[in-house]
Design an enzyme around this catalytic site. Sequence first.
Site, PDB file in Angstrom:
ATOM      1  CE  LYS A 192      38.414   2.199 -31.120  1.00 14.46           C
ATOM      2  NZ  LYS A 192      39.352   3.096 -30.304  1.00 14.46           N
TER       3      LYS A 192
ATOM      4  CG  ASP B 236      40.500   7.098 -29.728  1.00 13.10           C
ATOM      5  OD1 ASP B 236      39.519   7.478 -29.173  1.00 13.10           O
ATOM      6  OD2 ASP B 236      40.618   6.037 -30.351  1.00 13.10           O
TER       7      ASP B 236
END
Length: 280
Positions: A69, A105
């Site tokens: 990420k 997210d």
Amino acid sequence: MSGSSGLAGVIGWPARHSLSPVLHRHWLNRHKIAGDFVSLPVRPADFGLIIRALPRMGFAGVNVTVPHKEAAFALAQSLDDDARACGAVNLLVFDGGTIRGANTDAQGFSASMEQSLGAGALRIGPVVVLGAGGAARAVLLALIRAGASEIRLLNRTRARAETLARLFEKAPIRVIDWSDRAQALSGAMLLVNTTSLGMAGQDPLDIPLDALPAAAAVADIVYRPLETDLLRAARARGLRTADGLGMLMHQAVPAFAAFYGVTPAVTPELRAPLEAALHG
Ligand code: ATR
């Protein structure tokens, strides 16, 4: 649709049983889209090379998971606000020769909480957040954006919680010692576990829920197992709960829309194959 071939995937390492292909393939079938979604196990050293090759192979984009990420954040040529706020990218979209980075997210957490606990689920205060990793950062972003009035942040390594709290300067975050976690629940309306505790193969999360009011809700982002000891204890006390599959499903909605041009819905029909894959 960003890519004409309708091809997308999830990139992570080590190769593990990702639920993302099950999830996206369910939506592909549901919307009768002739595309595919594949799992791409890629070593960290190869990440940049592979990402640059994927658009040439017809990929519309990829979901990015552990441990890539931050590398995806560094590699993206443009970033959306949430990626910038999270310092991490969980979605790369290949768009006319450029690589766009996004983070879905926080949006996924909000949508999941609203679906399982009702509209305004994050606006109530006080909220207790356990953990200070990447997942906690997205959860804090969602809570602050929703207008949470008081956030109590606890992490085993207190300094990490303090660093995280400093990132959200004007937010009503109070850092509390991990050893005071039982008392920190007093009067809280929501408890969110963003640590890996309670996950299969990890240590258990040891937190007595007695101090939570009867109207409180408990959310766990862990979904292996689906019913964690934390959620089981909360249900035993009659508290409302939200499991980790909710956030996983909802964070994938904007990704699917970017890959295939259709905004899908999170339904019980989607949950069923995911639960089957988890138990299988
Ligand atoms: P992610 O990015 O997925 O949130 P992470 O950055 O590895 O993952 O964070 C894991 C979280 O679980 C951290 O908050 C970690 O606490 P530390 O910052 O003290 O490491 C927490 N965690 C992991 N194992 C733990 C344990 N045995 N006891 C308490 N907290 C733990």
